[in-house]
Scaffold this motif. Structure first.
Motif, PDB file in Angstrom:
ATOM      1  N   GLY A 281       0.818  -1.204   0.000  1.00  8.97           N
ATOM      2  CA  GLY A 281       0.000   0.000   0.000  1.00  8.97           C
ATOM      3  C   GLY A 281       0.847   1.247   0.000  1.00  8.97           C
ATOM      4  O   GLY A 281       1.844   1.341   0.728  1.00  8.97           O
ATOM      5  N   PHE A 282       0.472   2.209  -0.820  1.00  9.04           N
ATOM      6  CA  PHE A 282       1.187   3.483  -0.911  1.00  9.04           C
ATOM      7  C   PHE A 282       0.214   4.619  -0.603  1.00  9.04           C
ATOM      8  O   PHE A 282      -0.928   4.605  -1.046  1.00  9.04           O
ATOM      9  CB  PHE A 282       1.766   3.684  -2.321  1.00  9.04           C
ATOM     10  CG  PHE A 282       2.781   2.646  -2.717  1.00  9.04           C
ATOM     11  CD1 PHE A 282       4.100   2.759  -2.315  1.00  9.04           C
ATOM     12  CD2 PHE A 282       2.403   1.548  -3.481  1.00  9.04           C
ATOM     13  CE1 PHE A 282       5.041   1.793  -2.678  1.00  9.04           C
ATOM     14  CE2 PHE A 282       3.328   0.580  -3.850  1.00  9.04           C
ATOM     15  CZ  PHE A 282       4.652   0.706  -3.446  1.00  9.04           C
ATOM     16  N   GLY A 283       0.700   5.600   0.146  1.00  6.75           N
ATOM     17  CA  GLY A 283      -0.126   6.750   0.453  1.00  6.75           C
ATOM     18  C   GLY A 283      -0.624   6.755   1.888  1.00  6.75           C
ATOM     19  O   GLY A 283      -0.490   5.788   2.632  1.00  6.75           O
ATOM     20  N   CYS A 284      -1.201   7.866   2.254  1.00  9.70           N
ATOM     21  CA  CYS A 284      -1.750   8.069   3.587  1.00  9.70           C
ATOM     22  C   CYS A 284      -2.808   7.008   3.893  1.00  9.70           C
ATOM     23  O   CYS A 284      -3.686   6.743   3.068  1.00  9.70           O
ATOM     24  CB  CYS A 284      -2.377   9.461   3.607  1.00  9.70           C
ATOM     25  SG  CYS A 284      -2.969  10.007   5.172  1.00  9.70           S
ATOM     26  N   SER A 285      -2.697   6.332   5.054  1.00  2.00           N
ATOM     27  CA  SER A 285      -3.627   5.305   5.558  1.00  2.00           C
ATOM     28  C   SER A 285      -3.568   3.983   4.808  1.00  2.00           C
ATOM     29  O   SER A 285      -4.288   3.050   5.162  1.00  2.00           O
ATOM     30  CB  SER A 285      -5.075   5.804   5.569  1.00  2.00           C
ATOM     31  OG  SER A 285      -5.703   5.687   4.304  1.00  2.00           O
ATOM     32  N   ALA A 286      -2.753   3.877   3.769  1.00  2.00           N
ATOM     33  CA  ALA A 286      -2.671   2.629   3.008  1.00  2.00           C
ATOM     34  C   ALA A 286      -2.062   1.523   3.870  1.00  2.00           C
ATOM     35  O   ALA A 286      -1.190   1.775   4.702  1.00  2.00           O
ATOM     36  CB  ALA A 286      -1.834   2.831   1.748  1.00  2.00           C
ATOM     37  N   THR A 287      -2.531   0.301   3.666  1.00  2.00           N
ATOM     38  CA  THR A 287      -2.008  -0.842   4.404  1.00  2.00           C
ATOM     39  C   THR A 287      -1.188  -1.738   3.491  1.00  2.00           C
ATOM     40  O   THR A 287      -1.392  -1.764   2.273  1.00  2.00           O
ATOM     41  CB  THR A 287      -3.141  -1.668   5.028  1.00  2.00           C
ATOM     42  OG1 THR A 287      -4.044  -2.102   3.994  1.00  2.00           O
ATOM     43  CG2 THR A 287      -3.912  -0.864   6.049  1.00  2.00           C
ATOM     44  N   THR A 288      -0.263  -2.455   4.107  1.00  2.00           N
ATOM     45  CA  THR A 288       0.575  -3.427   3.403  1.00  2.00           C
ATOM     46  C   THR A 288       0.459  -4.755   4.130  1.00  2.00           C
ATOM     47  O   THR A 288       0.603  -4.815   5.355  1.00  2.00           O
ATOM     48  CB  THR A 288       2.043  -2.966   3.382  1.00  2.00           C
ATOM     49  OG1 THR A 288       2.168  -1.842   2.493  1.00  2.00           O
ATOM     50  CG2 THR A 288       2.970  -4.078   2.911  1.00  2.00           C
ATOM     51  N   LEU A 289       0.186  -5.807   3.381  1.00  2.00           N
ATOM     52  CA  LEU A 289       0.096  -7.162   3.925  1.00  2.00           C
ATOM     53  C   LEU A 289       1.137  -8.033   3.240  1.00  2.00           C
ATOM     54  O   LEU A 289       1.100  -8.205   2.018  1.00  2.00           O
ATOM     55  CB  LEU A 289      -1.295  -7.756   3.695  1.00  2.00           C
ATOM     56  CG  LEU A 289      -1.478  -9.230   4.068  1.00  2.00           C
ATOM     57  CD1 LEU A 289      -1.373  -9.432   5.575  1.00  2.00           C
ATOM     58  CD2 LEU A 289      -2.822  -9.750   3.560  1.00  2.00           C
ATOM     59  N   LEU A 290       2.079  -8.546   4.029  1.00  2.00           N
ATOM     60  CA  LEU A 290       3.089  -9.459   3.517  1.00  2.00           C
ATOM     61  C   LEU A 290       2.986 -10.780   4.277  1.00  2.00           C
ATOM     62  O   LEU A 290       2.124 -10.944   5.132  1.00  2.00           O
ATOM     63  CB  LEU A 290       4.479  -8.841   3.647  1.00  2.00           C
ATOM     64  CG  LEU A 290       4.649  -7.485   2.937  1.00  2.00           C
ATOM     65  CD1 LEU A 290       6.028  -6.913   3.183  1.00  2.00           C
ATOM     66  CD2 LEU A 290       4.371  -7.610   1.443  1.00  2.00           C
ATOM     67  N   ARG A 291       3.849 -11.722   3.956  1.00  2.00           N
ATOM     68  CA  ARG A 291       3.724 -13.056   4.546  1.00  2.00           C
ATOM     69  C   ARG A 291       3.772 -13.031   6.075  1.00  2.00           C
ATOM     70  O   ARG A 291       3.027 -13.757   6.727  1.00  2.00           O
ATOM     71  CB  ARG A 291       4.829 -13.972   4.008  1.00  2.00           C
ATOM     72  CG  ARG A 291       4.758 -15.395   4.544  1.00  2.00           C
ATOM     73  CD  ARG A 291       5.739 -16.292   3.834  1.00  2.00           C
ATOM     74  NE  ARG A 291       5.350 -16.519   2.452  1.00  2.00           N
ATOM     75  CZ  ARG A 291       4.488 -17.452   2.058  1.00  2.00           C
ATOM     76  NH1 ARG A 291       3.901 -18.222   2.941  1.00  2.00           N
ATOM     77  NH2 ARG A 291       4.217 -17.614   0.785  1.00  2.00           N
TER      78      ARG A 291
END
Length: 417
Positions: A281-291
């Motif tokens: 996820g890129f940007g304000c409030s964006a989420t990133t899900l990895l392993r």
């Protein structure tokens, strides 16, 4: 925190430990070996704020938008430059806010992402109905957007008023969509509004397809504690009757069900930014899900820009998954599509699903929540409703708490869920 979600978490993770989020973050994200990786970009600006919307957003100004996009492009290069070459990803989605307000710069953002990623399954972007003009659609299509999602919510005057929205000009929207076609045209509708009947929903569904949609998402109204909406949640029994009748209507019309809330004219019409194994996820409030981890960026656009300009990632909170915690997250969002593949689960985790959750699968079959055929577990109509019912608790117990905190603090010390 809901007792139901606490007990569910403890049962499925086989642990009393909560999900622990801290303000620690990785300078380099470990995503190079992730399979089925998607991309998400958040544009948090709107011309006006809808009182029911829980997402990270603020009032638009051209100057603020330009400064934000400059920082966003820096974040993309900051993350992407850690790759040894280009990374193949499935899809890219722009959410908000109202991403179409940045139509003239969407191409720059896609170009920055294309320096590091090869997108194989299309690019989606959300629009407010006011943005559905031939000029804006042409700009988006020229930039590479292949799928659009329009936040209609309702075509009916009585619900437009309840939601604090302006009436939708369906005729003008239809003309613009006919002039500038896209692979997928999705329209968002809301159900479980005060006094809403199945005839109201049928009218909205029919109008969406008549106006140019080939994909419709009908989301339940959720009364987040931090929004200013005066609308109250519908009672469980009425909501289930409405959801069942709505599902039956889609089935009678021959539409394809692609998730709990989405139906389309055919399997090829796709729009979902959620049902992916891993995503950046890129940007304000964006989420990133990895392993092994989940992280969320700060909700403050000011602090987001300052962090990027300082050469640091804008991560606000991070949790490190234990194996069963990651399995629960995987199953929750995969089940959103109404289908869970036994082979896909084993490939991702290296262990059979039935070895980890054989009892739960057996009980779900006995209770009529799921069926299984050819290695695919599918939610029944009953199962889909109870998935929604649980998701409502999850949303109000987890998302409401996290987003409520992050709207107040740019970089909280931590939290537990």
């Amino acid at each position: 925190m809901s007792i139901k979600t606490d007990l569910t978490r403890m049962w499925f993770t086989r642990s009393l430990s909560p999900f622990v989020f801290t303000n620690e973050y990785d300078e380099k994200l470990d995503f190079e070996d992730c399979t089925q990786l998607g991309l998400y970009v958040h544009i948090p600006f709107c011309r006006y704020i809808c009182n029911f919307c829980p997402y990270c957003k603020e009032i638009y100004s051209e100057e603020k938008l330009d400064r934000y996009i400059d920082a966003l492009i820096k974040e993309i290069h900051m993350v992407g430059s850690t790759l040894r070459g280009k990374k193949t990803v499935t899809s890219l989605y722009f959410g908000g806010g109202t991403p179409a307000l940045a139509a003239s710069r969407i191409g720059e953002i896609i170009d920055a992402l294309s320096d590091h990623f090869e997108i194989t399954e299309g690019i989606g972007l959300e629009l407010h109905p006011d943005n559905v003009t031939s000029d804006i659609l042409r700009q988006l299509k020229a930039a590479g957007v292949t799928r659009i999602s329009i936040g209609v919510q309702s075509f009916l005057d009585k619900y437009v008023g309840v939601l604090g929205r302006a009436a939708v000009d369906a005729k003008a929207m239809n003309a613009a969509l006919a002039e500038v076609p896209f692979e997928t045209v999705s329209m968002d509708l809301i159900f479980a509004l005060p006094g809403q009947t199945i005839d109201d929903l049928k009218a909205d569904i029919d109008k969406a397809f008549e106006t140019g949609a080939n994909h419709v998402a009908v989301y339940p109204f959720i009364d987040f504690t931090f929004t200013s909406s005066p609308v109250k949640a519908m009672a469980k029994r009425r909501k289930r009757a409405l959801m069942d009748a709505m599902t039956e209507y889609f089935e009678e019309k021959g539409y394809y069900r692609s998730s709990i809330w989405t139906f389309s004219t055919g399997e090829e019409a796709k729009y979902s930014s959620m049902t992916r194994e891993n995503f950046l996820g890129f940007g304000c409030s964006a989420t990133t899900l990895l392993r092994d981890c989940f992280k969320v960026n700060t909700f403050s656009t000011k602090e987001y820009i300052a962090r990027i300009d300082g050469g640091k990632l804008p991560t606000s909170l991070t949790t490190r998954f234990r194996k069963r915690q990651r399995m629960v997250y995987y199953l929750f969002w995969t089940a959103y599509s109404t289908r869970v593949g036994l082979r896909e689960f084993e490939e991702f985790f290296g262990v059979p699903l039935k070895k980890m959750y054989g009892l739960e699968i057996f009980l779900a079959k006995v209770l009529g929540y799921i069926t299984e055929e050819n290695g695919i577990i599918t939610l029944t109509k009953k199962g889909a409703f109870y998935f929604h019912y649980y998701e409502n608790y999850y949303t109000l117990s987890y998302i409401d708490k996290m987003w409520g905190l992050m709207r107040k603090e740019a970089f909280p010390d931590g939290m537990e869920l």
